[in-house]
Design a protein around this motif. Structure first.
Motif, short mmCIF file in Angstrom:
data_model
loop_
_atom_site.label_atom_id
_atom_site.label_comp_id
_atom_site.label_asym_id
_atom_site.label_seq_id
_atom_site.Cartn_x
_atom_site.Cartn_y
_atom_site.Cartn_z
N GLU A 66 0.84 -1.20 0.00
CA GLU A 66 0.00 0.00 0.00
C GLU A 66 0.87 1.26 0.00
O GLU A 66 0.59 2.23 -0.72
CB GLU A 66 -0.95 0.01 1.21
N MET A 67 1.93 1.25 0.80
CA MET A 67 2.83 2.40 0.83
C MET A 67 3.54 2.56 -0.52
O MET A 67 3.70 3.68 -1.03
CB MET A 67 3.85 2.25 1.96
N ASN A 68 3.97 1.46 -1.11
CA ASN A 68 4.64 1.51 -2.41
C ASN A 68 3.72 2.09 -3.48
O ASN A 68 4.14 2.91 -4.31
CB ASN A 68 5.12 0.13 -2.83
N LEU A 69 2.46 1.67 -3.46
CA LEU A 69 1.49 2.17 -4.44
C LEU A 69 1.28 3.67 -4.28
O LEU A 69 1.17 4.42 -5.26
CB LEU A 69 0.16 1.44 -4.27
N ALA A 70 1.21 4.13 -3.03
CA ALA A 70 1.00 5.55 -2.78
C ALA A 70 2.18 6.38 -3.28
O ALA A 70 2.00 7.42 -3.94
CB ALA A 70 0.79 5.79 -1.29
N ASP A 149 -6.11 11.48 8.19
CA ASP A 149 -6.99 11.35 9.35
C ASP A 149 -8.45 11.13 8.96
O ASP A 149 -9.34 11.38 9.75
CB ASP A 149 -6.85 12.60 10.25
N THR A 150 -8.69 10.65 7.77
CA THR A 150 -10.07 10.45 7.34
C THR A 150 -10.10 9.62 6.06
O THR A 150 -9.08 9.42 5.41
CB THR A 150 -10.77 11.81 7.10
N GLY A 151 -11.30 9.15 5.69
CA GLY A 151 -11.51 8.56 4.38
C GLY A 151 -11.69 7.06 4.30
O GLY A 151 -12.15 6.55 3.27
N SER A 152 -11.35 6.32 5.34
CA SER A 152 -11.35 4.85 5.24
C SER A 152 -12.70 4.26 4.88
O SER A 152 -12.78 3.25 4.18
CB SER A 152 -10.85 4.23 6.55
N THR A 153 -13.77 4.88 5.35
CA THR A 153 -15.10 4.31 5.13
C THR A 153 -15.90 5.08 4.08
O THR A 153 -17.09 4.79 3.88
CB THR A 153 -15.89 4.28 6.44
N ARG A 180 -11.80 -3.55 1.30
CA ARG A 180 -10.85 -2.50 0.95
C ARG A 180 -11.52 -1.49 0.02
O ARG A 180 -12.15 -1.88 -0.97
CB ARG A 180 -9.63 -3.09 0.26
N PRO A 181 -11.37 -0.18 0.29
CA PRO A 181 -11.96 0.82 -0.60
C PRO A 181 -11.30 0.77 -1.98
O PRO A 181 -10.14 0.37 -2.11
CB PRO A 181 -11.65 2.15 0.10
N PRO A 182 -12.01 1.17 -3.02
CA PRO A 182 -11.45 1.15 -4.38
C PRO A 182 -10.54 2.35 -4.62
O PRO A 182 -10.83 3.23 -5.44
CB PRO A 182 -12.71 1.21 -5.26
N VAL A 183 -9.42 2.41 -3.92
CA VAL A 183 -8.50 3.54 -3.99
C VAL A 183 -7.16 3.09 -4.56
O VAL A 183 -6.88 1.90 -4.66
CB VAL A 183 -8.28 4.15 -2.58
#
Length: 781
Positions: A66-70, A149-153, A180-183
């Motif tokens: 996830e960190m690599n993708l970001a 600090d936001t966005g997970s749901t 998992r959200p589609p992010v």
């Protein structure tokens, strides 16, 4: 309120000597006791706890792919010169997280031209992503949103952003969705094992880890060191409700050191003039975690609580313009003063409503009012939760109330938990009644239709009672150490300072001082920068006991001097250093009259403290005796009994428990009776009081509301006004399945019947033992 003294198991001599190495010349016994109690029992653990240089921090690569993708998406945005927006939040954690990304990503992307930030308005948008804000960013040409600090749901909002050609990277620490959200990427420590050193990171710390990864990927670009962000990380970590262990503690230690180092510079040389000015205004110097928790944190939070829009706080924390920062800091200070007055007003109104509530039948406090400011409800809810021992939800309703139609009105509010109750899970299970919801296990925000409040209240109370399994909800305060007034001072302060930074999982040490008394007490209103009085009281005093001839100074925030007891008492306090007055002092937490033995024989020294008259036939003689207080209704919890006992003491009467053996109907028969009543009332169009139905069915109001919810699924419309109700039959074709709600009602009735059977048979000795654990003179108002 129940007072608890934590275990006094003495640490071994070798461990005490080990701790004394860190406290040369000032003892070390108290610190050793605390470290031992908190399971820091080895030389390695102790060294890493005290000295951050010996702690091995976790790498950002622990977040894996996830960190690599970001990072790769950010690099791509840089190559394509795409516009990036930071989506933050309006509390201290969210504001500092936004500031960390603004400064951190600002090393790679040009601020204002390629990089921007968006902070939702507390009053009009609430937490999380929303479509109107996404539309604004889309019109500005944004191609990538990085949340903090936001966005997970926010699943639907993410999909909406994608439909507008905007990718989303989430950095957050709140509860995860089921899928998992589609992010592009989601960096959230909740995906890690609970014992992982990164698991408790707050939003600002997760944002910092993303910047750390980008610094590692592009080491030749940044002009400023990554460590310049650590003071912001410490502010957000300590201001938020996260456990200060593992990397959270490590980052907070580093950040506090940097915060203090920068503050010691001249105002023109400070790297963050806005933070320095805020510290001056709150009379702190940045070397203590309490400088954040009682100083910087409340002020940053105050902006959105008063104004709604907190966007300028990011500028306050990051700008180099000294004059601009001074102006913004003064505006922040004034907002905090107004917040104090507003909080005091709302708290007084909540207290009045609370007095009308039967706490003996209430597990979760839910109160509403159309005049309450939503900005301070979380603060007041936290106070009420601590005072009552119950999770508390306070709601503000919008608009003017209409006579019959409540459906168009939304109630918005805040929830706070206590006693390790997972409030998030508790509220989430009532999601079908909610409009929006999000938060932590101990703090959450929510909104719902006003008409759903009674059902929500009944359902959440029933759920908590079932999950607790009959465990009593009692307000409590825990003391770590017993000390005397002679122990108070610089040496004790320096010993306990070894445990800092304190927070969740490592609370500030609470000191129990027995058989003491107060002198020279006085109180005054606070004043704001303009000299106006703030409706917030602070009492100053001196404390004494028999251990020394010298008094020791102290303060009690939010209380009048008349609230201090006259004569000898016990108190629980924290020791602190007042950098403004240059003195050591205690901060009073709770106080009660001295000696628990007074309770056991209070008013009735030669009699049992409770008379047992359960199931006696002839009670007339007792009923006529004005010195006795007759409790005739069988309780369903210990709190009910304690309230009756307190009432007996207040009225100088002796308590008599005189309830009859319960004659319980089958829960299914009670349900059928309720359905019959509904049919009769719908056919005759008559009104009836809730009390009449409760007496007919022999159940509580909470269970009755669950029954009403089941009736609605069967096609009945239940209207309640001024405790009278009308039931109407609505011949709808698409009736909802009611089996689940009927089973909830039946389970609630069975639980009540079980509790009544228990209290009828429980031995008097157990009742007395449970009663004397409650001190009616404890005080933590």
């Amino acid at each position: 309120m129940e007072w608890i003294l934590k275990t006094t198991e003495k640490p071994p001599g070798w461990f005490i000597e080990l701790v004394k190495r860190y406290t040369p010349g000032i003892g070390g016994n108290f610190a050793a006791q605390l470290f031992w109690q908190r399971d820091i029992k080895s030389e390695e653990k102790l060294a890493a706890f005290i000295d951050y240089q010996l702690y091995q921090s976790a790498d950002f690569q622990e977040f894996g792919q996830e960190m690599n993708l970001a990072v790769q998406r950010l690099i791509t945005a840089g190559k394509k010169a795409e516009k990036i927006a930071i989506w933050g939040d309006f509390d201290a954690d969210g504001i500092t997280a936004t500031a960390v990304l603004w400064d951190g990503l600002g090393e790679f992307f040009q601020q204002y031209r390629q990089l921007s930030y968006y902070i939702p308005n507390r009053f009009t948008e609430s937490h999380g992503l929303n479509r109107s804000g996404i539309d604004i960013l889309a019109k500005a040409g944004c191609k990538l949103i990085v949340t903090c600090d936001t966005g997970s749901t926010n699943i639907s909002e993410v999909i909406y952003a994608q439909s507008l050609g905007i990718d989303v990277i989430i950095t957050d620490h709140h509860t995860l969705p089921s899928e998992r959200p589609p992010v592009v990427a989601i960096i959230n420590p909740r995906y890690l094992p609970r014992e992982h050193p990164l698991f408790h990171l707050s939003g600002v710390a997760v944002a910092y880890k993303l910047v750390e990864a980008l610094y590692a990927a592009l080491p030749d670009i940044p002009a400023n060191p990554l460590t310049d962000l650590l003071d912001l990380v410490a502010i957000g970590l300590i201001a938020d409700l996260v456990q200060l262990s593992g990397d959270c503690r490590y980052l907070a230690q580093l950040g506090i050191k940097q915060l203090h180092t920068d503050y010691k510079k001249s105002p023109t040389a400070r790297s963050r003039p806005g933070v320095g000015k805020l510290l001056e205004l709150c009379q702190k110097n940045g070397d203590r975690p309490t400088d954040i928790s009682f100083g910087l944190g409340p002020r940053i939070n105050a902006i959105s609580r008063i104004h709604g829009d907190a966007s300028f706080c990011v500028e306050l924390l990051t700008s180099k313009d000294i004059e601009r920062c001074q102006k913004l800091a003064e505006e922040t200070e004034l907002a905090n003063s107004r917040r104090k007055s507003l909080q005091k007003d709302v708290q007084a109104q909540v207290t009045k409503k609370l007095a009308q509530l039967d706490l003996s039948t209430t597990s979760v406090i839910v109160l509403e009012d159309s005049q309450w400011s939503a900005g301070v409800l979380g603060l007041v809810a936290g106070q009420i939760a601590q005072e009552t021992g119950r999770p508390t939800i306070l709601l503000s309703t919008e608009g003017k109330e209409k006579e019959a139609d409540y459906s168009q009105f939304i109630a918005r509010g805040s929830a706070r938990s206590v006693n390790n109750i997972d409030l998030y899970q508790l509220v989430q299970e009532q999601a079908h009644l909610l409009h929006r919801f999000g938060g932590h296990p101990f703090a959450a925000g929510l909104s719902l239709l006003v008409e759903n409040i009674p059902l929500f209240t009944a359902a959440i109370n029933q759920k908590l009672r079932q999950s607790l399994g009959g465990i009593n909800l009692t307000a409590r305060v825990e003391a770590d150490l017993v000390v005397t007034v002679a122990d108070l001072g610089k040496d004790l302060f320096l010993e306990l300072k070894l445990l800092e930074p304190c927070g969740m999982g490592n609370p500030i040490p609470k000191l129990l001082i027995k058989n003491c008394w107060f002198e020279n007490s006085w109180h005054k209103n606070q004043q704001d920068l303009q000299g106006n009085k703030v409706q917030y009281i602070k009492t100053d005093f001196s404390i004494r006991d028999d251990s020394t001839n010298n008094a020791f100074p102290g303060i009690w925030w939010g209380h009048y001097k008349e609230e201090l007891p006259i004569g000898r008492c016990d108190c629980i306090a924290e020791i602190d250093f007042n950098s403004f007055k240059k003195r050591y002092e205690i901060r009073l937490i709770a106080v009660r009259s001295h000696g628990k033995d007074e309770l056991k024989n209070h008013n009735f020294p030669n009699l049992p403290i409770i008379l047992d008259a359960r199931n006696l036939e002839n009670l007339q003689e007792m009923t006529d005796n004005k010195s006795l207080l007759m409790m005739k209704d069988c309780p369903t919890n210990w709190e009910d009994l304690r309230l009756w006992f307190k009432k007996s003491l207040d009225h100088q009467q002796q308590l008599v428990i005189a309830w009859k053996k319960p004659h319980n109907q089958e829960p299914r028969d009670i349900w059928l009776t309720l359905v019959g009543i509904a049919k009769y009332l719908s056919r005759t169009n008559k009104y009836v009081s809730c009390m009449q139905i409760l007496e007919r069915l022999g159940i509580s109001k909470q269970s009755l509301y669950l029954g009403f919810e089941a009736l609605r699924c069967l096609g009945f419309i239940v209207k309640i006004k001024d405790d009278y109700l009308q039931i109407i039959w609505d011949s709808i074709d698409d009736q909802k399945p009611a089996d689940h709600l009927i089973n909830q009602f039946l389970a609630a009735v069975r639980e009540e019947q079980f509790q009544r059977d228990y209290f009828f048979h429980v031995p008097l000795s157990i009742i007395v033992a449970m009663i004397i654990d409650f001190s009616p003179v404890s005080n933590n108002r």
